[in-house]
Design a protein around this motif. Sequence first.
Motif, PDB file in Angstrom:
ATOM      1  N   THR A  50     -31.123  38.620   2.348  1.00 25.42           N
ATOM      2  CA  THR A  50     -29.684  38.793   2.545  1.00 25.42           C
ATOM      3  C   THR A  50     -28.925  38.619   1.242  1.00 25.42           C
ATOM      4  O   THR A  50     -28.070  39.441   0.884  1.00 25.42           O
ATOM      5  N   LYS A 101     -35.295  25.001   2.098  1.00 26.79           N
ATOM      6  CA  LYS A 101     -34.750  26.355   2.160  1.00 26.79           C
ATOM      7  C   LYS A 101     -34.688  26.965   0.772  1.00 26.79           C
ATOM      8  O   LYS A 101     -34.247  26.318  -0.186  1.00 26.79           O
ATOM      9  N   PRO A 121     -44.873  37.338   5.078  1.00 26.44           N
ATOM     10  CA  PRO A 121     -43.632  37.201   4.293  1.00 26.44           C
ATOM     11  C   PRO A 121     -43.761  37.887   2.948  1.00 26.44           C
ATOM     12  O   PRO A 121     -44.851  37.925   2.363  1.00 26.44           O
ATOM     13  N   GLU A 124     -40.157  26.547   1.916  1.00 25.10           N
ATOM     14  CA  GLU A 124     -39.532  27.130   3.112  1.00 25.10           C
ATOM     15  C   GLU A 124     -40.591  27.669   4.068  1.00 25.10           C
ATOM     16  O   GLU A 124     -40.498  27.471   5.285  1.00 25.10           O
ATOM     17  N   SER A 158     -36.945  42.822   8.605  1.00 29.70           N
ATOM     18  CA  SER A 158     -37.122  41.373   8.637  1.00 29.70           C
ATOM     19  C   SER A 158     -36.527  40.783   9.911  1.00 29.70           C
ATOM     20  O   SER A 158     -37.140  39.919  10.556  1.00 29.70           O
ATOM     21  N   PRO A 204     -39.827  36.595   7.063  1.00 22.70           N
ATOM     22  CA  PRO A 204     -38.821  36.383   6.016  1.00 22.70           C
ATOM     23  C   PRO A 204     -39.049  37.212   4.756  1.00 22.70           C
ATOM     24  O   PRO A 204     -40.174  37.595   4.431  1.00 22.70           O
ATOM     25  N   ASN A 215     -34.097  44.480   5.198  1.00 21.42           N
ATOM     26  CA  ASN A 215     -33.572  43.340   5.951  1.00 21.42           C
ATOM     27  C   ASN A 215     -33.569  43.601   7.452  1.00 21.42           C
ATOM     28  O   ASN A 215     -33.761  42.677   8.250  1.00 21.42           O
ATOM     29  N   SER A 255     -32.784  34.941  -0.704  1.00 17.56           N
ATOM     30  CA  SER A 255     -33.342  35.579   0.485  1.00 17.56           C
ATOM     31  C   SER A 255     -33.109  37.080   0.412  1.00 17.56           C
ATOM     32  O   SER A 255     -32.488  37.590  -0.523  1.00 17.56           O
ATOM     33  N   PHE A 281     -37.842  37.282   0.577  1.00 16.52           N
ATOM     34  CA  PHE A 281     -37.276  36.568  -0.565  1.00 16.52           C
ATOM     35  C   PHE A 281     -37.215  37.536  -1.746  1.00 16.52           C
ATOM     36  O   PHE A 281     -37.986  38.490  -1.817  1.00 16.52           O
TER      37      PHE A 281
END
Length: 331
Positions: free
Chosen positions: A311, A305, A92, A299, A113, A119, A110, A309, A121
Amino acid sequence: MDQIKWGIIGCGNVTEVKSGPAFNKVENSSLVAVMRRDGEKAADYASRHQVPKWYDNADDLINDPEINAIYIATPPDAHEDLAIKAMLAGKPVYIEKPMARDAAECDRINAMSMKTGVPVFVAYYRRALDYFLKVKELIDQKVIGDVRFVDICLQWQPYDEEVGENPKPRWRVDPEISGGGHFHDLASHQFDFLEYVFGPVKYATGIARNQAGLYEADDIVMANFEFESGVLGKGSWCYTVNKEQREDQAQIIGSKGRITFSYFEKFDIKVETEAGTEVFNIPYPQHVQQPLINLIVKELRGESKSPSSGTTGARSNLIMDWITKANNSGF
């Protein structure tokens, strides 16, 4: 993951206090290694911060079997390549803001990912700071009624190395490295937080210019934007005023009052309504990224969570692209 064992790629100034020490202060987290191309500086950082290992090659850190999560704290031009390498290694990534130089690079990060299931971040830590959570709380509670519009004003004087007979521009004002100028560096935080509060921006346009000629990047930006929620916004960013004109103020205007706050320098939040004026003073913690890093670690351990992120992080780049690329050729 049980214990999150971090490696930092790019142990520069941002990692000295804002982020680096936090990796050892968060529960179930530790900083195992750091990397910098200058091996002497990497070794010095490791010694001063009691980090067990250091590298002068990013691939060596990424492939260290003891490391299972990577913080990328280099300038933005290296973010995409390093993030993809880390994800291909199954690790990650926590990426400094802005996430990359533009939205296209963010999209490719992304996409990797999604492909790998690893993931991403982004260091938009205002989503976890008490100061900004208080601003969000006041808006959510409709203390100022229904929000009508947002107004951002950021005026900054040039840094010492950007002026004089032999200026030495920082990497932040080299578009090939940073993607733009100081606007890209600072407004990215502003738009990320605004979307956290109001939801997605559906439209943004603006004018970006270089007025002072101190460097190649734009030094003044004017923008208008609209959220899907119907809230409107405007902003001005100028990085060539004198010190006395320096200003960092954001206002959120509602049907029953206004909230005035700062993004970078001040700890007061002023709320004005018919009932009067109330001021909240909420200082930042010593290590401003620690609250967000704590949520990321949770997370990765499957406990909660993170509010930031890949996104959400890509959105600021998209908005800044809309603004700076909309009308650069003039009217």
